[in-house]
Design an enzyme around this catalytic site. Structure first.
Site, PDB file in Angstrom:
ATOM      1  N   ASP A   1      43.623  39.265  40.853  1.00  0.00           N
ATOM      2  CA  ASP A   1      42.970  40.151  41.326  1.00  0.00           C
ATOM      3  C   ASP A   1      43.932  40.973  42.072  1.00  0.00           C
ATOM      4  O   ASP A   1      44.186  40.504  43.171  1.00  0.00           O
ATOM      5  CB  ASP A   1      41.718  39.689  41.829  1.00  0.00           C
ATOM      6  CG  ASP A   1      40.686  40.957  42.358  1.00  0.00           C
ATOM      7  OD1 ASP A   1      41.382  41.935  42.701  1.00  0.00           O
ATOM      8  OD2 ASP A   1      39.660  40.735  42.397  1.00  0.00           O
TER       9      ASP A   1
ATOM     10  N   TYR B   1      39.497  52.515  42.983  1.00  0.00           N
ATOM     11  CA  TYR B   1      38.970  53.141  44.128  1.00  0.00           C
ATOM     12  C   TYR B   1      39.748  52.857  45.493  1.00  0.00           C
ATOM     13  O   TYR B   1      39.278  53.641  46.378  1.00  0.00           O
ATOM     14  CB  TYR B   1      37.364  53.459  44.530  1.00  0.00           C
ATOM     15  CG  TYR B   1      36.974  52.130  44.298  1.00  0.00           C
ATOM     16  CD1 TYR B   1      37.052  51.293  45.544  1.00  0.00           C
ATOM     17  CD2 TYR B   1      36.214  51.351  43.094  1.00  0.00           C
ATOM     18  CE1 TYR B   1      36.384  49.846  45.604  1.00  0.00           C
ATOM     19  CE2 TYR B   1      35.661  50.319  43.330  1.00  0.00           C
ATOM     20  CZ  TYR B   1      35.429  49.362  44.511  1.00  0.00           C
ATOM     21  OH  TYR B   1      35.189  47.970  44.358  1.00  0.00           O
TER      22      TYR B   1
HETATM   23  C1  LIG Z   1      37.060  45.747  46.158  1.00  0.00           C
HETATM   24  C2  LIG Z   1      37.071  44.297  45.436  1.00  0.00           C
HETATM   25  C3  LIG Z   1      36.315  44.158  44.291  1.00  0.00           C
HETATM   26  C4  LIG Z   1      35.199  45.164  43.956  1.00  0.00           C
HETATM   27  O1  LIG Z   1      34.527  44.664  42.993  1.00  0.00           O
HETATM   28  P1  LIG Z   1      33.668  45.846  42.092  1.00  0.00           P
HETATM   29  O2  LIG Z   1      32.986  45.212  41.169  1.00  0.00           O
HETATM   30  O3  LIG Z   1      34.458  46.612  41.447  1.00  0.00           O
HETATM   31  O4  LIG Z   1      32.789  46.632  43.221  1.00  0.00           O
HETATM   32  C5  LIG Z   1      36.280  42.816  43.745  1.00  0.00           C
HETATM   33  N1  LIG Z   1      37.257  42.200  44.289  1.00  0.00           N
HETATM   34  C6  LIG Z   1      38.012  42.230  45.166  1.00  0.00           C
HETATM   35  C7  LIG Z   1      39.111  41.269  45.608  1.00  0.00           C
HETATM   36  C8  LIG Z   1      38.104  43.512  45.865  1.00  0.00           C
HETATM   37  O5  LIG Z   1      38.964  43.624  46.869  1.00  0.00           O
END
Ligand SMILES: *Cc1c(COP(=O)(O)O)cnc(C)c1O
Length: 435
Positions: A222, A247
């Site tokens: 991730d 974002y």
């Molecule tokens: C910001 C973030 C997300 C965001 O998930 P969304 O489904 O796009 O809202 C997921 N995983 C991590 C590690 C993040 O920092």
């Protein structure tokens, strides 16, 4: 809160640190690219680019064009004439260039949570396929994940584990090699974040990927907190899957679509668990029988969020001609100066983020018992950071639009907040839904 302070209102820093900031700024190869961004111009210091990146100047005209000319005039024909249909792959290639991924391996769409779901189940299917198609994945039923992961990563993983009959084993990245040594032949997938969202710690993507592969497991990274600021070199390190949002440091705007990386070697067998019509080999054949695409389109689902996608495409132009290695160097220079200034001016505040350059991403986490009050009091002084429960002040450092003078101003403001006890009064401020 009252009016935001201007740069002139920030208290003066000691001359030695001001000189150091100027010298580092002059020595930096990337330079300050804030002219590519539409910033408020009020002297505020925006240290929340790891939550919602600032607005690139190219976005507003691109969105106006997308709405008025493309949607308004081309109407449904825009899917062909404006390149809407292929935009998820086109923008995916642009994101991929920042991740060390050759074209054709990244597609943009959905949110990170949904992309995680797709990859968890596709990886489980890939594991079953590799184990000879006995349908059970042999003994490989374990997914190793960090207990400190961003909550959505764990929520989705636990749900997917129930769906696919997997066992989740929680281990922080430094413990993962020991888990692989003990139970490596049971592990299907190692799912980690490159940068810890709370502490800003950078984990060893190449080493942990190698360790997972040596044990015969797949790996998922991730990159939400590292895309655009820390090189990932996904192709070079043979990463199996990666996901991220756009974002944060990619500045795609609120709710900008996420992305997923599936290398060519894994695309043909990618078992998308949400195989919407956009992932079919011939989406417009309208057949009842599903034949998956054999390229990265296999990871698509439904109709892309076109306005957001075109906003993201414009936002990524802030990276035109920019090398991620240079962004990384500037990021380390900025966080390095912040650490020096914190040591000199606020030694009583604990810095949670590791100090070694190869162990920190592009954010700093400060621990303070009144962290919420500190964040609010800094906000009143025009320094924007965010609060992560229970006691962390988090400063994201976006190297494209922050300068060395900015990070120094933030530390000086922190000194002033603590000296004035401003955080004690601010601690009582109501907490909004989103912190
Ligand atoms: C910001 C973030 C997300 C965001 O998930 P969304 O489904 O796009 O809202 C997921 N995983 C991590 C590690 C993040 O920092």
């Amino acid at each position: 809160m009252g009016a935001v302070t201007t740069a002139a209102d920030h208290p003066a820093a000691p001359a030695a640190l001001t000189g150091r900031a100027a010298a580092l700024e002059a020595a930096d190869a990337l330079g300050d690219l804030r002219a590519r961004f539409d910033l408020p111009g009020d002297g505020s210091v925006y240290l929340v680019g790891n939550s919602l990146g600032a607005l690139p100047r190219a976005v507003a005209p691109a969105v106006a064009d997308a709405v008025q000319r493309q949607w308004g005039r081309a109407r449904v024909g825009g899917w062909n004439t404006e390149g809407w249909w292929t935009a998820p792959q086109r923008v995916g290639d642009r994101v991929g260039a920042l991740l060390g991924a050759a074209p054709g391996q990244v597609v943009v769409g959905d949110c990170t949570s949904v992309q995680l779901h797709k990859v968890h189940l596709a990886a489980a299917a890939e594991t079953r396929r590799r184990s000879g198609g006995d349908g059970r994945g042999g003994r490989r039923r374990v997914v190793v994940a960090d207990p400190g992961s961003f909550p959505t990563d764990l929520f989705v993983l636990h749900s997917d584990a129930r769906l696919a009959g997997l066992e989740v084993v929680l281990a922080s990245p430094p413990e993962v090699p020991a888990v692989l040594a003990a139970r490596g032949d049971e592990v299907a997938l190692v799912a980690l974040s490159q940068v810890d969202y709370r502490t800003g710690e950078l984990w060893d993507l190449p080493g942990l990927t190698r360790a997972a592969h040596d044990a015969g497991a797949l790996v998922l990274w991730d990159l939400c907190h590292s895309a655009g600021v820390v090189p990932a070199d996904l192709d070079e390190h043979d990463v199996d899957y990666a996901v991220g949002c756009s974002y944060k440091f990619l500045n795609g705007g609120p709710g900008a679509p996420a992305w997923v990386y599936v290398p060519r070697r894994l695309q043909a067998g990618f078992a998308n668990p949400v195989p919407g019509w956009n992932s079919a080999a011939q989406p417009f054949a309208m057949t009842a029988e599903y034949t998956p695409a054999s390229d990265i389109a296999v990871a698509r689902t439904g109709t892309p969020q076109m306005i957001s996608l075109l906003a993201l495409e414009a936002a990524l132009s802030a990276y035109d001609g920019v090398d991620v290695d240079a962004v990384r160097a500037r990021s380390l220079s900025l966080t390095g100066l912040a650490l020096e200034a914190l040591d000199a001016l606020v030694p009583e505040v604990e810095v949670v983020t590791p100090r070694e350059p190869d162990r920190r991403g592009s954010a700093l986490a400060l621990r303070h018992p009144q962290a919420w009050g500190v964040v609010r009091a800094l906000h009143a002084r025009g320094v924007e950071g965010d609060f992560r429960a229970p006691d962390v002040v988090r400063w994201g450092v976006a190297p494209l639009y922050l300068s060395h003078a900015d990070v120094l101003a933030a530390v000086v403001a922190l000194r002033a907040v603590l000296d004035g006890g401003e955080h004690l009064a601010a601690e009582a401020a109501e907490r909004p839904t989103v912190t």
